[in-house]
Scaffold this active site. Structure first.
Site, PDB file in Angstrom:
ATOM      1  CG  HIS A 121      12.812  16.604  27.191  1.00  0.00           C
ATOM      2  ND1 HIS A 121      12.857  15.226  27.236  1.00  0.00           N
ATOM      3  CD2 HIS A 121      11.888  16.980  28.119  1.00  0.00           C
ATOM      4  CE1 HIS A 121      11.990  14.798  28.156  1.00  0.00           C
ATOM      5  NE2 HIS A 121      11.397  15.835  28.692  1.00  0.00           N
ATOM      6  CD  GLU A 135      15.723  15.358  24.669  1.00  0.00           C
ATOM      7  OE1 GLU A 135      14.824  15.137  23.824  1.00  0.00           O
ATOM      8  OE2 GLU A 135      15.668  14.915  25.842  1.00  0.00           O
ATOM      9  NE  ARG A 159      13.766  16.029  31.564  1.00  0.00           N
ATOM     10  CZ  ARG A 159      13.751  14.819  31.011  1.00  0.00           C
ATOM     11  NH1 ARG A 159      14.756  14.422  30.260  1.00  0.00           N
ATOM     12  NH2 ARG A 159      12.733  14.001  31.222  1.00  0.00           N
ATOM     13  CG  ASN A 190       7.831  13.018  27.461  1.00  0.00           C
ATOM     14  OD1 ASN A 190       6.717  12.890  26.964  1.00  0.00           O
ATOM     15  ND2 ASN A 190       8.732  12.045  27.421  1.00  0.00           N
ATOM     16  CG  HIS A 204      12.232  12.667  23.331  1.00  0.00           C
ATOM     17  ND1 HIS A 204      12.167  13.298  24.548  1.00  0.00           N
ATOM     18  CD2 HIS A 204      10.941  12.511  22.926  1.00  0.00           C
ATOM     19  CE1 HIS A 204      10.907  13.527  24.871  1.00  0.00           C
ATOM     20  NE2 HIS A 204      10.136  13.049  23.912  1.00  0.00           N
ATOM     21  CE1 TYR A 222      23.269   9.416  25.494  1.00  0.00           C
ATOM     22  CE2 TYR A 222      22.398  11.534  26.190  1.00  0.00           C
ATOM     23  CZ  TYR A 222      23.180  10.415  26.433  1.00  0.00           C
ATOM     24  OH  TYR A 222      23.873  10.302  27.622  1.00  0.00           O
ATOM     25  CE1 TYR A 267      13.334  -0.211  37.681  1.00  0.00           C
ATOM     26  CE2 TYR A 267      15.317   0.453  36.497  1.00  0.00           C
ATOM     27  CZ  TYR A 267      14.682  -0.338  37.442  1.00  0.00           C
ATOM     28  OH  TYR A 267      15.404  -1.265  38.145  1.00  0.00           O
ATOM     29  CD  GLU A 312      14.826   9.177  24.036  1.00  0.00           C
ATOM     30  OE1 GLU A 312      15.684  10.032  23.724  1.00  0.00           O
ATOM     31  OE2 GLU A 312      14.037   9.317  24.986  1.00  0.00           O
TER      32      GLU A 312
END
Length: 457
Positions: free
Chosen positions: A194, A197, A253, A270, A326, A328, A380, A414
């Protein structure tokens, strides 16, 4: 100054922004709001908002399946009244984490410009490489070449392929001088999938350098790690998007590929991996930041990685670790992400044992806590993601293209922080980030070596 619009956002490298309804004397800003759901009904509603209106509201953090876990949303000026009203109707409050995203972007870019003007980033030779600042795409690719030259006894560079816009994507392979296996088991690390990031490529380069120095200094653990495993490391995979964050839109992104059916650019790399591609948590709308692509592996950057890894598997090399870095939220995420019901793999207990060891190593470094769990347990459900593909059952290169890599320890990590700066993490946090990940990688190496030794016995 160029402004890029997609999914409603418009922020450029200078921090300027254009919003509807702006009046003279009034300066609405892109802001990041933190919302803390107090009930499971709040959690469900926020998750639905992310799924249905993620093109309008930029969710900087996913909605976890836990009450009292903060959710950060970047809100453009013309939508702030609407979101405020929606939250009020649900009995949800918020507080502003970042009151002016553009100003923070501008400050970060100004600092980098000042460093260059003062000569502090005048060279990229490895001896003078500054691991505690953010680097351009060109500097990162030069780092790959310089590392391969400096550590040529154990490192070789390789070309993963070319991006949509024709940029080379380079990585390094590390194999210790004590390796006696023609095809040892292997580790895959990738950063920068991404674009915005930035801490991801910086962290990957930082901990890699520390490990290389430890190997040359005879550190017993690292010598065993490099002599018994091959390590493939890609600091930046989404190189077009990353370059674009330096040139035009710091908050970009996705990739930079054109979409045939829309003026909106790019696909979320992703959400584009083939294992269970196209399910929940991946948008079908080209303007969304989580757009899954027209088909699985539509993005050349994703194709390059998969093709490289499948060929290695076809040639008999087995991958035991696959990690995608990744930011955060400070999480260690294991499969499954696509499977909302019963998301834990058959290797879940072993995966969590390793995640706990990594968590402990991280905490012992600077006191920072990373949570961990299966993707759809703590997030999720989302589909077409790297960690699911990394773990998914391998199919031969000429066979089922939906197959994964078969790596037992496949994680999404992350990195820092938990939202105070989000994707705009200051450069003074780069070093502590790669120091704690260095500790985590050492813990990972020890765990895998112990498991391999027990298997042999």
């Amino acid at each position: 100054m160029k402004i890029e619009r997609c999914g409603g956002r418009a922020i450029d490298k200078g921090g300027e922004r254009r919003g509807r309804g702006r009046r003279k004397g009034s300066k609405p800003e892109h802001q990041v709001w933190r919302i803390i759901p107090a009930t499971y009904q709040h959690v469900e509603w926020l998750g639905e908002l992310e799924r249905t209106r993620g093109d309008e509201f930029d969710f900087w953090t996913p909605v976890l399946k836990r009450v009292n876990h903060p959710v950060d949303i970047m809100v453009r000026p013309d939508l702030q009244n609407l979101l405020r009203t929606l939250l009020q109707h649900r009995g949800l409050g918020f507080h502003v984490m970042i009151d002016d995203v553009g100003k923070l972007v501008s400050s970060q870019m100004s600092e980098l410009s000042e460093r260059r003007e003062n000569g502090r980033l005048s060279g990229t030779a490895l001896s003078g490489f500054d691991y505690n600042v953010y680097h351009t795409y060109e500097e990162i690719m030069q780092w790959v070449d310089d590392v391969a030259t400096e550590y040529s006894h154990i490192v070789e560079s390789f070309l993963l392929g070319y991006s949509y816009e024709g940029r080379p994507i380079k990585g390094i392979k590390i194999r210790g001088t004590g390796s006696h296996d023609a095809n040892p088991r292997a580790v895959w690390f990738e950063g920068g999938i991404h674009a915005r990031e930035w801490i991801s490529p910086a962290t990957v380069m930082g901990f890699t350098q520390k490990l290389l120095d430890e190997y040359d200094n005879g550190d017993n653990l690292v010598v065993e790690m490099f002599d018994n495993l091959d390590w493939y490391i890609i600091p930046s995979l989404n190189v077009d998007g990353y370059s674009y964050t330096w040139l035009s839109d710091r908050m970009w992104r996705k990739t930079r590929s054109l979409n045939a059916k829309s003026a909106c650019i790019g696909t979320d790399p992703n959400r584009n991996w083939p294992y269970e591609w196209g399910g929940v948590g991946a948008s079908t709308w080209e303007c969304s930041d989580t757009y899954r692509g027209e088909r699985a592996i539509s993005e050349i950057e994703v194709f390059n990685a998969i093709d490289f890894l499948r060929k290695k598997k076809d040639d008999g090399q087995d991958f035991i670790v696959f990690i995608d870095f990744h930011s955060y939220s400070q999480l260690i995420i294991a499969p499954w992400s696509y499977l909302e019901s019963e998301p834990r793999t058959e290797d879940y207990d072993d995966q969590m044992a390793l995640a706990l060891e990594m968590q402990s190593a991280i905490k012992d470094t600077h006191g920072v806590v990373y949570n961990y769990g299966a993707g759809a347990d703590i997030l999720y459900a989302c589909s077409g993601v790297t960690s699911d593909w990394g773990y998914g059952t391998f199919s031969t290169h000429g066979g089922n293209t939906d197959g994964g890599l078969g790596a037992k320890y496949s994680f999404t990590v992350e990195l820092r922080d938990e939202g105070h700066y989000g994707f705009l993490l200051p450069a003074d946090q780069i070093q502590p980030s790669y120091e704690e990940m260095h500790a985590a990688v050492r813990a990972l190496g020890a765990h895998v070596l112990n498991e391999m030794s027990a298997t042999v016995q």
